[in-house]
Design an enzyme around this catalytic site. Sequence first.
Site, mmCIF file in Angstrom:
data_model
loop_
_atom_site.group_PDB
_atom_site.id
_atom_site.type_symbol
_atom_site.label_atom_id
_atom_site.label_comp_id
_atom_site.label_asym_id
_atom_site.label_seq_id
_atom_site.Cartn_x
_atom_site.Cartn_y
_atom_site.Cartn_z
ATOM 1 N N LYS A 102 72.203 -5.353 -26.375
ATOM 2 C CA LYS A 102 71.729 -4.477 -25.297
ATOM 3 C C LYS A 102 71.569 -5.242 -23.995
ATOM 4 O O LYS A 102 71.189 -6.412 -24.011
ATOM 5 C CB LYS A 102 70.373 -3.891 -25.691
ATOM 6 C CG LYS A 102 70.451 -2.490 -26.261
ATOM 7 C CD LYS A 102 69.041 -1.922 -26.298
ATOM 8 C CE LYS A 102 68.920 -0.624 -27.048
ATOM 9 N NZ LYS A 102 67.517 -0.237 -27.222
ATOM 10 N N HIS A 150 53.143 3.410 -25.353
ATOM 11 C CA HIS A 150 53.062 2.227 -26.222
ATOM 12 C C HIS A 150 51.615 1.717 -26.270
ATOM 13 O O HIS A 150 51.098 1.370 -27.330
ATOM 14 C CB HIS A 150 53.941 1.085 -25.689
ATOM 15 C CG HIS A 150 55.418 1.339 -25.747
ATOM 16 N ND1 HIS A 150 56.236 1.177 -24.652
ATOM 17 C CD2 HIS A 150 56.216 1.729 -26.768
ATOM 18 C CE1 HIS A 150 57.487 1.447 -25.012
ATOM 19 N NE2 HIS A 150 57.503 1.792 -26.278
ATOM 20 N N SER A 161 60.559 4.752 -22.526
ATOM 21 C CA SER A 161 60.962 3.675 -21.607
ATOM 22 C C SER A 161 62.234 4.073 -20.866
ATOM 23 O O SER A 161 62.391 3.790 -19.679
ATOM 24 C CB SER A 161 61.218 2.379 -22.373
ATOM 25 O OG SER A 161 60.055 1.954 -23.013
ATOM 26 N N ARG A 187 56.486 10.612 -31.592
ATOM 27 C CA ARG A 187 56.014 11.486 -30.509
ATOM 28 C C ARG A 187 56.253 12.948 -30.838
ATOM 29 O O ARG A 187 55.449 13.809 -30.512
ATOM 30 C CB ARG A 187 56.743 11.154 -29.198
ATOM 31 C CG ARG A 187 56.394 9.812 -28.616
ATOM 32 C CD ARG A 187 57.433 9.366 -27.635
ATOM 33 N NE ARG A 187 58.711 9.167 -28.308
ATOM 34 C CZ ARG A 187 59.781 8.607 -27.753
ATOM 35 N NH1 ARG A 187 59.734 8.228 -26.499
ATOM 36 N NH2 ARG A 187 60.896 8.447 -28.435
HETATM 37 O O1 PNS Z 1 61.831 0.402 -29.511
HETATM 38 P P1 PNS Z 1 63.058 0.551 -30.349
HETATM 39 O O2 PNS Z 1 64.249 0.065 -29.593
HETATM 40 O O3 PNS Z 1 63.213 1.942 -30.891
HETATM 41 O O4 PNS Z 1 62.878 -0.424 -31.621
HETATM 42 C C1 PNS Z 1 63.854 -0.488 -32.617
HETATM 43 C C2 PNS Z 1 63.580 -1.672 -33.572
HETATM 44 C C3 PNS Z 1 63.423 -2.966 -32.821
HETATM 45 C C4 PNS Z 1 62.299 -1.393 -34.346
HETATM 46 C C5 PNS Z 1 64.762 -1.724 -34.574
HETATM 47 O O5 PNS Z 1 65.963 -1.740 -33.867
HETATM 48 C C6 PNS Z 1 64.723 -2.953 -35.486
HETATM 49 O O6 PNS Z 1 63.882 -3.054 -36.339
HETATM 50 N N1 PNS Z 1 65.657 -3.909 -35.272
HETATM 51 C C7 PNS Z 1 65.712 -5.141 -36.026
HETATM 52 C C8 PNS Z 1 66.960 -5.217 -36.911
HETATM 53 C C9 PNS Z 1 66.715 -4.518 -38.235
HETATM 54 O O7 PNS Z 1 65.849 -4.854 -38.998
HETATM 55 N N2 PNS Z 1 67.561 -3.497 -38.506
HETATM 56 C C10 PNS Z 1 67.458 -2.669 -39.696
HETATM 57 C C11 PNS Z 1 66.526 -1.516 -39.464
HETATM 58 S S1 PNS Z 1 66.471 -0.445 -40.845
#
Ligand code: PNS
Length: 173
Positions: free
Chosen positions: A56, A32, A143, A105
């Site tokens: 979560k 990150h 993570s 990645r």
């Molecule tokens: O680090 P992560 O857990 O892969 O991040 C995922 C994240 C936070 C980017 C994604 O879950 C997100 O954007 N959540 C917010 C809700 C949202 O907008 N959902 C629609 C996505 S298309």
Amino acid sequence: MRILREFTQADETMKKVLAIYPGSFDPVTNGHLDLIERGAKIFDRLVVSLLRNFEKQPLFSLDERVEMLREVVRPWPNVEVDVFSGLLVDYAGLRGANVILRGIRAVSDYEYELQMAMMNRKLNANVETVFMMPAVAYSYLSSRLVREIAHLGGPITGLVPAVVEERLRAKIH
Ligand code: PNS
């Protein structure tokens, strides 16, 4: 007409790009950080934004993750840490951000990331997703694996910043 065009060009050059780097960051890893460093060079401002996810059950609380992130982004004056809930594109709109930064990645990340980027574009066409690749050394780092290795007593040195390593040891042992 020429003057007008020159003005427009000047405006374009002066456009400030604010990017959001969203995620769970449970915990922030050196992968990150690598991406934050790359993003901080390219964008005028970068907001590392933690999702407040009620579903979560994270290892680190939101406050703990924010604290660790604030500490590790200190070297970059154009990087800040924030928390969001709800739709990412709504949050980006509220912040006046025109870019979502995501890391890729390996090819395996691409499918999920593409789906998310396309859906976000459908939700708000003004927000552009930009993908960046971390250094190869971090291409296998996540993570989830860091949490698992720490739980099982394996070495996490070099995978996470020192502050995270300390906190992981304190939490798990
Ligand atoms: O680090 P992560 O857990 O892969 O991040 C995922 C994240 C936070 C980017 C994604 O879950 C997100 O954007 N959540 C917010 C809700 C949202 O907008 N959902 C629609 C996505 S298309």
